[in-house]
Design an enzyme around this catalytic site. Sequence first.
Site, PDB file in Angstrom:
ATOM      1  N   ARG A   1       0.739  -1.042   0.103  1.00  0.00           N
ATOM      2  CA  ARG A   1      -0.390  -0.067  -0.246  1.00  0.00           C
ATOM      3  C   ARG A   1       0.620   1.261  -0.032  1.00  0.00           C
ATOM      4  O   ARG A   1       0.661   2.446   0.446  1.00  0.00           O
ATOM      5  CB  ARG A   1      -1.035   0.446   1.246  1.00  0.00           C
TER       6      ARG A   1
ATOM      7  N   LYS B   1       2.715  11.390 -11.888  1.00  0.00           N
ATOM      8  CA  LYS B   1       1.639  10.350 -11.894  1.00  0.00           C
ATOM      9  C   LYS B   1       2.392   8.586 -12.746  1.00  0.00           C
ATOM     10  O   LYS B   1       2.782   8.130 -13.231  1.00  0.00           O
ATOM     11  CB  LYS B   1       0.969  10.381 -13.636  1.00  0.00           C
TER      12      LYS B   1
ATOM     13  N   GLU C   1       8.043  16.542 -25.699  1.00  0.00           N
ATOM     14  CA  GLU C   1       7.585  17.356 -24.801  1.00  0.00           C
ATOM     15  C   GLU C   1       7.865  19.059 -24.749  1.00  0.00           C
ATOM     16  O   GLU C   1       6.912  19.386 -23.750  1.00  0.00           O
ATOM     17  CB  GLU C   1       7.618  16.657 -23.475  1.00  0.00           C
TER      18      GLU C   1
ATOM     19  N   LYS D   1       6.392  21.945 -15.069  1.00  0.00           N
ATOM     20  CA  LYS D   1       5.542  21.432 -14.834  1.00  0.00           C
ATOM     21  C   LYS D   1       5.213  21.509 -13.593  1.00  0.00           C
ATOM     22  O   LYS D   1       4.112  20.876 -12.683  1.00  0.00           O
ATOM     23  CB  LYS D   1       6.081  20.342 -15.163  1.00  0.00           C
TER      24      LYS D   1
ATOM     25  N   GLU E   1      -5.279  16.320 -11.499  1.00  0.00           N
ATOM     26  CA  GLU E   1      -6.240  16.639 -13.218  1.00  0.00           C
ATOM     27  C   GLU E   1      -6.943  16.899 -13.027  1.00  0.00           C
ATOM     28  O   GLU E   1      -7.766  16.587 -12.685  1.00  0.00           O
ATOM     29  CB  GLU E   1      -5.774  15.750 -13.942  1.00  0.00           C
TER      30      GLU E   1
ATOM     31  N   ARG F   1      -3.745  20.836 -15.221  1.00  0.00           N
ATOM     32  CA  ARG F   1      -3.210  19.821 -15.083  1.00  0.00           C
ATOM     33  C   ARG F   1      -3.039  19.272 -16.748  1.00  0.00           C
ATOM     34  O   ARG F   1      -2.769  18.571 -17.369  1.00  0.00           O
ATOM     35  CB  ARG F   1      -3.165  18.558 -14.239  1.00  0.00           C
TER      36      ARG F   1
ATOM     37  N   ASN G   1      -2.216  17.859 -21.120  1.00  0.00           N
ATOM     38  CA  ASN G   1      -1.514  16.258 -22.776  1.00  0.00           C
ATOM     39  C   ASN G   1      -2.174  17.195 -24.272  1.00  0.00           C
ATOM     40  O   ASN G   1      -2.884  16.722 -24.423  1.00  0.00           O
ATOM     41  CB  ASN G   1      -3.035  15.733 -22.243  1.00  0.00           C
TER      42      ASN G   1
ATOM     43  N   HIS H   1      -2.046  14.561 -26.946  1.00  0.00           N
ATOM     44  CA  HIS H   1      -2.219  13.050 -26.492  1.00  0.00           C
ATOM     45  C   HIS H   1      -3.251  12.678 -27.287  1.00  0.00           C
ATOM     46  O   HIS H   1      -3.171  11.620 -26.666  1.00  0.00           O
ATOM     47  CB  HIS H   1      -1.801  12.978 -24.870  1.00  0.00           C
TER      48      HIS H   1
ATOM     49  N   HIS I   1      -2.364   9.110 -28.530  1.00  0.00           N
ATOM     50  CA  HIS I   1      -2.604   7.858 -27.707  1.00  0.00           C
ATOM     51  C   HIS I   1      -3.329   7.174 -28.483  1.00  0.00           C
ATOM     52  O   HIS I   1      -2.970   6.020 -28.653  1.00  0.00           O
ATOM     53  CB  HIS I   1      -3.048   8.431 -26.181  1.00  0.00           C
TER      54      HIS I   1
ATOM     55  N   HIS J   1       6.274   7.569 -27.828  1.00  0.00           N
ATOM     56  CA  HIS J   1       5.568   8.644 -27.298  1.00  0.00           C
ATOM     57  C   HIS J   1       5.721  10.548 -27.682  1.00  0.00           C
ATOM     58  O   HIS J   1       4.292  10.370 -28.604  1.00  0.00           O
ATOM     59  CB  HIS J   1       5.724   8.381 -25.595  1.00  0.00           C
TER      60      HIS J   1
HETATM   61  N1  NAD Z   1       3.786   9.584 -16.181  1.00  0.00           N
HETATM   62  C1  NAD Z   1       3.752  10.518 -16.709  1.00  0.00           C
HETATM   63  O1  NAD Z   1       2.917  11.706 -16.444  1.00  0.00           O
HETATM   64  C2  NAD Z   1       4.652  10.354 -18.211  1.00  0.00           C
HETATM   65  C3  NAD Z   1       4.523  11.653 -19.092  1.00  0.00           C
HETATM   66  C4  NAD Z   1       5.112  11.737 -20.330  1.00  0.00           C
HETATM   67  C5  NAD Z   1       5.056  10.710 -21.354  1.00  0.00           C
HETATM   68  N2  NAD Z   1       5.381   9.039 -19.597  1.00  0.00           N
HETATM   69  C6  NAD Z   1       5.021   7.998 -20.054  1.00  0.00           C
HETATM   70  O2  NAD Z   1       6.332   7.579 -20.376  1.00  0.00           O
HETATM   71  C7  NAD Z   1       7.113   6.251 -21.946  1.00  0.00           C
HETATM   72  C8  NAD Z   1       7.730   6.947 -22.784  1.00  0.00           C
HETATM   73  O3  NAD Z   1       8.543   7.398 -22.316  1.00  0.00           O
HETATM   74  P1  NAD Z   1      10.282   7.381 -22.587  1.00  0.00           P
HETATM   75  O4  NAD Z   1      10.662   8.037 -24.023  1.00  0.00           O
HETATM   76  O5  NAD Z   1      11.815   7.670 -21.344  1.00  0.00           O
HETATM   77  O6  NAD Z   1      10.096   5.452 -23.300  1.00  0.00           O
HETATM   78  P2  NAD Z   1      11.659   4.741 -22.447  1.00  0.00           P
HETATM   79  O7  NAD Z   1      11.207   4.868 -21.207  1.00  0.00           O
HETATM   80  O8  NAD Z   1      10.829   3.414 -23.626  1.00  0.00           O
HETATM   81  O9  NAD Z   1      12.467   4.501 -23.157  1.00  0.00           O
HETATM   82  C9  NAD Z   1      13.081   5.302 -24.139  1.00  0.00           C
HETATM   83  C10 NAD Z   1      14.402   3.900 -24.824  1.00  0.00           C
HETATM   84  O10 NAD Z   1      15.707   4.554 -24.315  1.00  0.00           O
HETATM   85  C11 NAD Z   1      16.576   4.000 -23.581  1.00  0.00           C
HETATM   86  N3  NAD Z   1      17.277   4.379 -22.329  1.00  0.00           N
HETATM   87  C12 NAD Z   1      16.837   5.139 -21.500  1.00  0.00           C
HETATM   88  N4  NAD Z   1      17.843   5.943 -21.015  1.00  0.00           N
HETATM   89  C13 NAD Z   1      18.992   6.035 -21.674  1.00  0.00           C
HETATM   90  C14 NAD Z   1      20.467   6.109 -21.737  1.00  0.00           C
HETATM   91  N5  NAD Z   1      20.243   7.305 -20.876  1.00  0.00           N
HETATM   92  N6  NAD Z   1      21.097   5.571 -22.766  1.00  0.00           N
HETATM   93  C15 NAD Z   1      20.372   4.755 -24.221  1.00  0.00           C
HETATM   94  N7  NAD Z   1      19.749   4.622 -23.372  1.00  0.00           N
HETATM   95  C16 NAD Z   1      18.352   5.054 -22.572  1.00  0.00           C
HETATM   96  C17 NAD Z   1      15.737   2.791 -22.550  1.00  0.00           C
HETATM   97  O11 NAD Z   1      16.395   1.209 -22.481  1.00  0.00           O
HETATM   98  C18 NAD Z   1      14.834   2.367 -24.132  1.00  0.00           C
HETATM   99  O12 NAD Z   1      14.856   1.665 -24.936  1.00  0.00           O
HETATM  100  C19 NAD Z   1       5.740   6.042 -22.354  1.00  0.00           C
HETATM  101  O13 NAD Z   1       4.941   4.803 -21.073  1.00  0.00           O
HETATM  102  C20 NAD Z   1       4.714   7.034 -21.970  1.00  0.00           C
HETATM  103  O14 NAD Z   1       3.523   6.748 -21.879  1.00  0.00           O
HETATM  104  C21 NAD Z   1       4.207   9.267 -19.163  1.00  0.00           C
HETATM  105 ZN    ZN Z   2       3.565  12.687 -22.436  1.00  0.00          ZN
END
Ligand code: NAD
Ligand code: ZN
Length: 445
Positions: free
Chosen positions: A201, A223, A265, A307, A317, A321, A325, A328, A332, A345
Amino acid sequence: MAGSSSSSIQSPLRSPPRISRGLRTLSFSSFSRTRAISVRSAPVGRIGICCALSDQILPRIASSSAPVMEPTREAASRVSTVVDVNLGDRSYPIYIGPGLLDVPDLLQRHVVGKRVLVVTNTTIAPLYLERVVEALTHGNSNVSVESVILPDGEKYKNMETLMKVFDKAIESRMDRRCTFVALGGGVIGDMCGFAAATYVRGVNFIQIPTTLMAQVDSSVGGKTGINHPLAKNMIGAFYQPQCVLVDTDTLNTLPDRELASGIAEVIKYGLIRDAEFFEWQEKNMEALLARDSSALAYAIKRSCENKAEVVSLDEKESGLRATLNLGHTFGHAIEAGFGYGQWLHGEAVAAGMVMAVDMSHRLGWIDDTIVERVHNILRRAKLPISPPEMMTVELFKTAIAVDKKVADGLLRLILLKGPLGGCVFTGNYDRKALDETLLAFSKSR
Ligand SMILES: NC(=O)c1ccc[n+]([C@@H]2O[C@H](COP(=O)([O-])OP(=O)(O)OC[C@H]3O[C@@H](n4cnc5c(N)ncnc54)[C@H](O)[C@@H]3O)[C@@H](O)[C@H]2O)c1
Ligand SMILES: [Zn+2]
């Protein structure tokens, strides 16, 4: 025919005017403060003091579960910038700077208990896991660190992979006084955060984002979650970390395509609420793509400030907030329709922003120059400006039907309105404009 109305939220807090800083002169020696956030600049002898203004309005309260300790002078001097996310007793700092993985004190002060579980993946583990374990344990033999190395990719952001985190935590006898550390991009951050929110939890949680996407967006704001096969990020929780540690050097190993995905972003913040930041990006896009360290550090800082400000005002949100998006809903739909992981993404969001901008233009809410500037900056960032060819109107509509911004059957969208930097979150728009946009950007079936 106008859709039935819902509240229309104008992005109320525009950033205060800032002086554009050229790359050569860019430094962190200036103070930048807004109502809800405070930014402290290097060299800082004592982290933890905010300006009187932000203290009066939204006091920085040390997190209840983190030990309240000052970092050493050496640790503090390594941090270029600290952006505070002010959320009462869930407030936390975002440390931003080069080489921060080698500053043990920054991490150790936010660890609770003697057991730490680092969640990472097969790509990041060989690059950074050892250094993180060293930082967590250096001079601190009381702490024992376990790690779980997940498969890499958006397609693994699901229940099955999440179970591997719980398996490891249970096998390692992690109890309530343990700390989960997310080491990776947004996929790892979202999954580890959700695991931390739900394991016994809720346990202590630290974010170490290693992609630009995670450093400017996903690691900040709490999030967390996983995808459902039918809808992205559909299962999750709001759960804030104890701190976010952004070591800007980790971007040196990031592939170009991933860097560009994060830039989508960054562009978003400019469009929804920070025209000056957008103008700065127009001047510095090539420097960002060339990984100029000052340019990247400034973009990360400014994005985190935006942010943090939005999240501080609307953590769960209820309105404002949602403006984060922009693009998005369409993005999405592309991610789910095309298959998770096909497009990154940020790539899907880029095409989605173009669609939102197109719709805003059809509604007469923005002029031609904004449309052109959005296309230009995305092209320069090497991001797509239209969805993949396989996307049909039907695919968009199916995904939109389960969008989290649908309320009482009405789709609310983030649309640009007025001069650059202004947007609305609204269900009060002409449905014809939405249909026309969908038709213009996809096959008719
Ligand atoms: N929680 C939120 O507010 C929020 C906001 C935006 C995006 N997201 C989510 O984030 C995700 C996308 O994140 P992302 O773009 O970081 O993708 P990801 O986490 O898949 O990373 C992208 C790639 O880069 C690699 N990688 C990471 N760091 C590295 C580094 N320093 N050197 C070499 N390779 C590296 C990873 O292994 C992966 O293959 C999506 O699922 C999206 O929905 C969440
Ligand atoms: Zn995003």
